[in-house]
Design an enzyme around this catalytic site. Structure first.
Site, PDB file in Angstrom:
ATOM      1  CG  ASP A 126       1.428   2.028   2.339  1.00 47.07           C
ATOM      2  OD1 ASP A 126       0.319   1.670   1.510  1.00 47.07           O
ATOM      3  OD2 ASP A 126       1.793   1.174   2.920  1.00 47.07           O
TER       4      ASP A 126
ATOM      5  NE  ARG B 127       8.412  -3.052   9.945  1.00 47.19           N
ATOM      6  CZ  ARG B 127       7.416  -2.843   8.920  1.00 47.19           C
ATOM      7  NH1 ARG B 127       7.037  -3.501   8.104  1.00 47.19           N
ATOM      8  NH2 ARG B 127       6.511  -1.746   8.925  1.00 47.19           N
TER       9      ARG B 127
ATOM     10  CB  THR C  37      -4.109  -5.810  12.898  1.00 49.16           C
ATOM     11  OG1 THR C  37      -3.775  -5.216  11.647  1.00 49.16           O
ATOM     12  CG2 THR C  37      -4.150  -7.475  12.339  1.00 49.16           C
TER      13      THR C  37
ATOM     14  N   GLY D 121       6.052  -3.075   3.080  1.00 47.11           N
ATOM     15  CA  GLY D 121       6.256  -1.551   2.684  1.00 47.11           C
ATOM     16  C   GLY D 121       7.639  -0.887   3.197  1.00 47.11           C
TER      17      GLY D 121
ATOM     18  CG  ASP E 217      -5.495  -3.018   0.578  1.00 51.18           C
ATOM     19  OD1 ASP E 217      -6.395  -3.755   0.977  1.00 51.18           O
ATOM     20  OD2 ASP E 217      -4.722  -2.701   1.620  1.00 51.18           O
TER      21      ASP E 217
ATOM     22  N   PRO F 189     -24.439  -5.749  -1.647  1.00 51.60           N
ATOM     23  CG  PRO F 189     -25.309  -7.755  -1.200  1.00 51.60           C
ATOM     24  CD  PRO F 189     -25.422  -6.437  -0.780  1.00 51.60           C
TER      25      PRO F 189
ATOM     26  CD  GLN G 142       2.871  -3.185  10.784  1.00 52.77           C
ATOM     27  OE1 GLN G 142       1.892  -3.623  11.531  1.00 52.77           O
ATOM     28  NE2 GLN G 142       2.291  -2.993   9.178  1.00 52.77           N
TER      29      GLN G 142
HETATM   30  O1  C5P Z   1       5.334  -0.433   5.740  1.00 53.26           O
HETATM   31  P1  C5P Z   1       4.713  -1.639   6.136  1.00 53.26           P
HETATM   32  O2  C5P Z   1       5.272  -2.866   5.697  1.00 53.26           O
HETATM   33  O3  C5P Z   1       4.230  -1.447   7.643  1.00 53.26           O
HETATM   34  O4  C5P Z   1       3.348  -1.783   5.349  1.00 53.26           O
HETATM   35  C1  C5P Z   1       2.334  -2.774   5.554  1.00 53.26           C
HETATM   36  C2  C5P Z   1       1.220  -2.476   4.539  1.00 53.26           C
HETATM   37  O5  C5P Z   1       0.107  -3.388   4.796  1.00 53.26           O
HETATM   38  C3  C5P Z   1       0.597  -1.198   4.732  1.00 53.26           C
HETATM   39  O6  C5P Z   1      -0.061  -0.845   3.344  1.00 53.26           O
HETATM   40  C4  C5P Z   1      -0.581  -1.232   5.674  1.00 53.26           C
HETATM   41  O7  C5P Z   1      -1.613  -0.382   5.625  1.00 53.26           O
HETATM   42  C5  C5P Z   1      -1.008  -2.691   5.388  1.00 53.26           C
HETATM   43  N1  C5P Z   1      -1.745  -3.587   6.400  1.00 53.26           N
HETATM   44  C6  C5P Z   1      -0.887  -3.518   7.642  1.00 53.26           C
HETATM   45  N2  C5P Z   1      -1.647  -4.194   8.651  1.00 53.26           N
HETATM   46  C7  C5P Z   1      -2.915  -5.071   8.371  1.00 53.26           C
HETATM   47  C8  C5P Z   1      -3.471  -4.699   7.137  1.00 53.26           C
HETATM   48  C9  C5P Z   1      -2.870  -3.974   6.306  1.00 53.26           C
HETATM   49  O8  C5P Z   1       0.288  -3.420   7.742  1.00 53.26           O
HETATM   50  N3  C5P Z   1      -3.485  -5.811   9.329  1.00 53.26           N
END
Ligand code: C5P
Length: 236
Positions: free
Chosen positions: A10, A184, A123, A213, A59, A66, A193
């Site tokens: 990111d 995590r 989410t 991430g 992503d 379509p 999160q």
């Molecule tokens: O740093 P982190 O592990 O929170 O990053 C998670 C990645 O997944 C980010 O690119 C975030 O935009 C993506 N993501 C998310 N939750 C979702 C969909 C995508 O954290 N529901």
């Protein structure tokens, strides 16, 4: 892919993304680039990342009529993503157009066909947000419904939150790929999160790939963090 970890890069900085790809060479299954990176750096930036040899989850969450989604898929397949995605709420015809475009373009270029994956319910939206745009289903029921629709359209899987894994796996069967962010490790900071799972518990529930991430990218030692997560997943 050496393992199930897809690292979310990111960033808008190509040099930073490329450096991380090299640092994580052989330690992760691939990397994820999203709207932030591609809007800043375009296809040249994407090529700089794939030139490192890391498999790519592109992503971009396409969502349009379509014909336009099919054209966008045809434009990105030559960048050789291993995985690309569209919004399931774009409907069956749009998902089928994306799938067909991915298959045809890969065949024309003699490349392997990327997995075409659907995004169900973001989410960031809760039940009240969904109601405000006229969707009366609770978020989890809506996610399962859209996953079913994606499967029927011939897509390879969905992105889903850890708490949706069991329900979508039950509805869509063992071969449907589940790509799961919100991960995590117990030893890392949770950041923003709120509903997260550990890597091991997401995999035990049925995740195929984990999008991770900051536990890796913001670690003092990203290679060490990736290795530690990979070791926690060994044998699961
Ligand atoms: O740093 P982190 O592990 O929170 O990053 C998670 C990645 O997944 C980010 O690119 C975030 O935009 C993506 N993501 C998310 N939750 C979702 C969909 C995508 O954290 N529901």
């Amino acid at each position: 892919m050496p393992n199930r970890i897809l690292v979310a890069l990111d960033t808008t900085e190509t040099a930073q993304a490329v450096a991380l790809c090299k640092t994580l060479d052989g330690l992760v299954g691939g990397v994820k680039l999203g709207l932030e990176f591609v809007s800043a750096n375009g296809p040249d930036g994407v090529r700089a990342v794939t030139d490192t040899g890391q498999p790519l989850f592109l992503d971009l969450k396409f969502h349009d009529i379509p014909n336009t989604v099919a054209a966008a898929v045809r434009a990105v397949v030559p960048l050789q993503p291993a995985i690309l995605n569209v919004h399931a709420s774009g409907g069956t015809a749009m998902m089928e157009a994306a799938r067909d475009a991915a298959q045809e373009t890969a065949r024309e270029h003699g490349m392997s066909v990327p997995m075409t994956i659907a995004v169900t319910v973001l989410t960031s939206l809760d039940d009240a947000d969904l109601a405000s745009v006229g969707q009366r289903n609770p978020a989890e029921a809506q996610a399962v419904r859209l996953a079913d629709l994606a499967k029927d359209a011939g897509l390879d899987g969905v992105v889903c939150s850890p708490k949706e894994i069991l329900a979508i796996r039950k509805a869509c069967g063992p071969d449907f790929k589940l790509i799961v962010p919100g991960i995590r490790p117990l030893w890392s900071a949770t950041g923003d999160q709120k509903r997260f799972s550990s890597p091991a518990s997401a995999v035990k529930d049925g995740a195929d790939y984990l999008v991770i991430g900051r536990p890796i990218t913001a670690a003092d030692d990203p290679a060490g963090a990736a290795q530690r997560i990979a070791e926690e997943l060994e044998g699961l």
